[in-house]
Design a protein around this motif. Sequence first.
Motif, PDB file in Angstrom:
ATOM      1  N   SER A 128      -7.880  14.242  -3.671  1.00 23.04           N
ATOM      2  CA  SER A 128      -8.425  12.912  -3.927  1.00 23.04           C
ATOM      3  C   SER A 128      -9.566  12.566  -2.982  1.00 23.04           C
ATOM      4  N   LEU A 129     -10.359  11.595  -3.415  1.00 25.06           N
ATOM      5  CA  LEU A 129     -11.610  11.284  -2.737  1.00 25.06           C
ATOM      6  C   LEU A 129     -11.452  10.344  -1.546  1.00 25.06           C
ATOM      7  N   VAL A 130     -10.585   9.362  -1.645  1.00 27.06           N
ATOM      8  CA  VAL A 130     -10.425   8.418  -0.535  1.00 27.06           C
ATOM      9  C   VAL A 130      -9.970   9.130   0.741  1.00 27.06           C
ATOM     10  N   PRO A 131      -8.968  10.009   0.680  1.00 25.69           N
ATOM     11  CA  PRO A 131      -8.604  10.742   1.903  1.00 25.69           C
ATOM     12  C   PRO A 131      -9.740  11.596   2.455  1.00 25.69           C
ATOM     13  N   LYS A 132     -10.575  12.165   1.586  1.00 18.53           N
ATOM     14  CA  LYS A 132     -11.712  12.966   2.057  1.00 18.53           C
ATOM     15  C   LYS A 132     -12.694  12.089   2.837  1.00 18.53           C
ATOM     16  N   ALA A 133     -12.981  10.898   2.290  1.00 19.44           N
ATOM     17  CA  ALA A 133     -13.906   9.991   2.969  1.00 19.44           C
ATOM     18  C   ALA A 133     -13.318   9.496   4.285  1.00 19.44           C
ATOM     19  N   ALA A 134     -12.023   9.193   4.280  1.00 20.17           N
ATOM     20  CA  ALA A 134     -11.370   8.729   5.501  1.00 20.17           C
ATOM     21  C   ALA A 134     -11.428   9.808   6.581  1.00 20.17           C
ATOM     22  N   LYS A 135     -11.191  11.051   6.193  1.00 17.71           N
ATOM     23  CA  LYS A 135     -11.246  12.155   7.163  1.00 17.71           C
ATOM     24  C   LYS A 135     -12.627  12.250   7.794  1.00 17.71           C
ATOM     25  N   GLN A 136     -13.677  12.081   6.989  1.00 11.36           N
ATOM     26  CA  GLN A 136     -15.039  12.125   7.511  1.00 11.36           C
ATOM     27  C   GLN A 136     -15.281  10.990   8.510  1.00 11.36           C
ATOM     28  N   ALA A 137     -14.577   9.858   8.296  1.00  5.17           N
ATOM     29  CA  ALA A 137     -14.705   8.710   9.198  1.00  5.17           C
ATOM     30  C   ALA A 137     -13.774   8.816  10.405  1.00  5.17           C
ATOM     31  N   GLY A 138     -13.046   9.932  10.514  1.00  2.00           N
ATOM     32  CA  GLY A 138     -12.158  10.131  11.650  1.00  2.00           C
ATOM     33  C   GLY A 138     -10.785   9.523  11.479  1.00  2.00           C
ATOM     34  N   ILE A 139     -10.397   9.250  10.227  1.00  2.00           N
ATOM     35  CA  ILE A 139      -9.102   8.630   9.936  1.00  2.00           C
ATOM     36  C   ILE A 139      -8.209   9.663   9.257  1.00  2.00           C
ATOM     37  N   SER A 140      -7.080   9.980   9.860  1.00  2.00           N
ATOM     38  CA  SER A 140      -6.164  10.944   9.269  1.00  2.00           C
ATOM     39  C   SER A 140      -5.484  10.343   8.037  1.00  2.00           C
ATOM     40  N   PHE A 141      -4.846  11.192   7.252  1.00  2.00           N
ATOM     41  CA  PHE A 141      -4.171  10.700   6.044  1.00  2.00           C
ATOM     42  C   PHE A 141      -3.075   9.704   6.405  1.00  2.00           C
ATOM     43  N   THR A 142      -2.288  10.024   7.414  1.00  2.00           N
ATOM     44  CA  THR A 142      -1.213   9.101   7.828  1.00  2.00           C
ATOM     45  C   THR A 142      -1.790   7.779   8.312  1.00  2.00           C
ATOM     46  N   GLN A 143      -2.864   7.825   9.090  1.00  2.00           N
ATOM     47  CA  GLN A 143      -3.508   6.586   9.542  1.00  2.00           C
ATOM     48  C   GLN A 143      -4.031   5.770   8.367  1.00  2.00           C
ATOM     49  N   LEU A 144      -4.581   6.456   7.387  1.00  2.00           N
ATOM     50  CA  LEU A 144      -5.083   5.780   6.193  1.00  2.00           C
ATOM     51  C   LEU A 144      -3.962   5.044   5.477  1.00  2.00           C
ATOM     52  N   VAL A 145      -2.853   5.719   5.284  1.00  2.00           N
ATOM     53  CA  VAL A 145      -1.710   5.118   4.585  1.00  2.00           C
ATOM     54  C   VAL A 145      -1.178   3.917   5.365  1.00  2.00           C
ATOM     55  N   ILE A 146      -1.071   4.051   6.684  1.00  2.00           N
ATOM     56  CA  ILE A 146      -0.586   2.938   7.505  1.00  2.00           C
ATOM     57  C   ILE A 146      -1.560   1.772   7.445  1.00  2.00           C
ATOM     58  N   ASN A 147      -2.844   2.054   7.470  1.00  2.00           N
ATOM     59  CA  ASN A 147      -3.851   0.995   7.387  1.00  2.00           C
ATOM     60  C   ASN A 147      -3.698   0.216   6.092  1.00  2.00           C
ATOM     61  N   ILE A 148      -3.478   0.908   4.995  1.00  2.00           N
ATOM     62  CA  ILE A 148      -3.290   0.240   3.705  1.00  2.00           C
ATOM     63  C   ILE A 148      -2.016  -0.595   3.721  1.00  2.00           C
ATOM     64  N   LEU A 149      -0.939  -0.042   4.271  1.00  2.00           N
ATOM     65  CA  LEU A 149       0.338  -0.763   4.311  1.00  2.00           C
ATOM     66  C   LEU A 149       0.262  -1.990   5.210  1.00  2.00           C
ATOM     67  N   ASN A 150      -0.544  -1.917   6.273  1.00  2.00           N
ATOM     68  CA  ASN A 150      -0.645  -3.045   7.213  1.00  2.00           C
ATOM     69  C   ASN A 150      -1.075  -4.337   6.522  1.00  2.00           C
ATOM     70  N   GLU A 151      -1.796  -4.209   5.405  1.00  2.00           N
ATOM     71  CA  GLU A 151      -2.245  -5.409   4.706  1.00  2.00           C
ATOM     72  C   GLU A 151      -1.056  -6.261   4.244  1.00  2.00           C
ATOM     73  N   THR A 152       0.064  -5.613   3.971  1.00  2.00           N
ATOM     74  CA  THR A 152       1.238  -6.385   3.537  1.00  2.00           C
ATOM     75  C   THR A 152       1.795  -7.246   4.657  1.00  2.00           C
ATOM     76  N   LEU A 153       1.543  -6.851   5.907  1.00  2.00           N
ATOM     77  CA  LEU A 153       1.950  -7.686   7.030  1.00  2.00           C
ATOM     78  C   LEU A 153       1.042  -8.893   7.128  1.00  2.00           C
ATOM     79  N   GLU A 154      -0.262  -8.672   6.898  1.00  2.00           N
ATOM     80  CA  GLU A 154      -1.207  -9.782   6.932  1.00  2.00           C
ATOM     81  C   GLU A 154      -0.877 -10.795   5.843  1.00  2.00           C
ATOM     82  N   ASN A 155      -0.470 -10.293   4.684  1.00  2.00           N
ATOM     83  CA  ASN A 155      -0.169 -11.181   3.569  1.00  2.00           C
ATOM     84  C   ASN A 155       1.017 -12.087   3.834  1.00  2.00           C
ATOM     85  N   GLN A 156       1.855 -11.727   4.837  1.00  2.00           N
ATOM     86  CA  GLN A 156       3.011 -12.543   5.143  1.00  2.00           C
ATOM     87  C   GLN A 156       2.666 -13.688   6.087  1.00  2.00           C
ATOM     88  N   LYS A 157       1.484 -13.588   6.737  1.00  2.00           N
ATOM     89  CA  LYS A 157       1.150 -14.591   7.764  1.00  2.00           C
ATOM     90  C   LYS A 157       0.649 -15.875   7.134  1.00  2.00           C
TER      91      LYS A 157
END
Length: 315
Positions: free
Chosen positions: A286-315
């Motif tokens: 997939s393309l999003v993980p490829k772009a994230a890797k180029q930006a220095g973001i690992s796949f696990t970091q990418l997934v956590i970053n996406i999930l973190n939005e659900t914490l923001e939505n609770q505030k």
Amino acid sequence: MIEMHDASVYGKVAVLLGGDSAEREVSLASGRAVLSALLEAGIDAHPFDPAERSIHELLSDNFERAFIILHGRGGEDGVMQGALEQLDIPYTGTGVLGSALAMDKVLSKLVWSARDLPTADYRVLDKQTFNANECAQILEDLGGSVMVKPSHEGSSIGMAKANNAEQLARAVEDAFSYDDNVLVEAYINGPEYTVAILNGQALPSIRMTSPNVFYDYEAKYQTNTTQYFCPSGLPMAQEQQLARLALTAFEALSGKGWGRVDVMRDNNGNFFLLESNTVPGMTEKSLVPKAAKQAGISFTQLVINILNETLENQK
């Protein structure tokens, strides 16, 4: 910046995968990759396939948030987003309106046109009123070569290129097997780019090349002949121009959190918007993980970053 909270703050997470759309197999692959990353980070994550379980079990099984990785109808079109809001379960990505808009290629075109954003000339055909005798005129109006797309499918499902009236009629009839509305778009002869978006920032663009007629389902998931270039090779000024266009297009459709915008560039160097994806693929190809890797973001970091939005939505 990636913020990794203590795993316990996320509670029990449902990874919504599979579903019953035409993109089920891709969603299962994406979901397995996301689930593995969440488990690697110590998060209490579990697979949840809405094609096999009632969404009410999200409540009875005490899930606290949902990572949506359902591609296509039922997961990317606002339906699941609306259900989760009714259940009061925070979820990743774009909301109801933005999901519905981005999933509908015709409505996306209308919004972008209203915003004076560049997109190829097109016609919309309805299954009930389509007349194959109109194909020659449609081709002439759109420059003689077109792409045919079901309005509500992703992963290039049901898409075809047509260069004459007979090809167009066949392609349209095939597309009608997937959707009652079909988009016929002027063919743009040039390279295809995609821009991944993560929390309001554009990641490095990717340029794709394939020996296939176009970047179709096979090129995306079933062959090793597709080439991906990230960085894409654009001069910095054009890379920045493409990033601004992608962000504007994503936001125009009420996109939120993460997603991807696909773009063509013609022989004169002009960019044209193709579509916006609010739940892009997360497989190894997939393309999003490829772009994230180029930006220095690992796949696990990418997934956590996406999930973190659900914490923001609770505030």
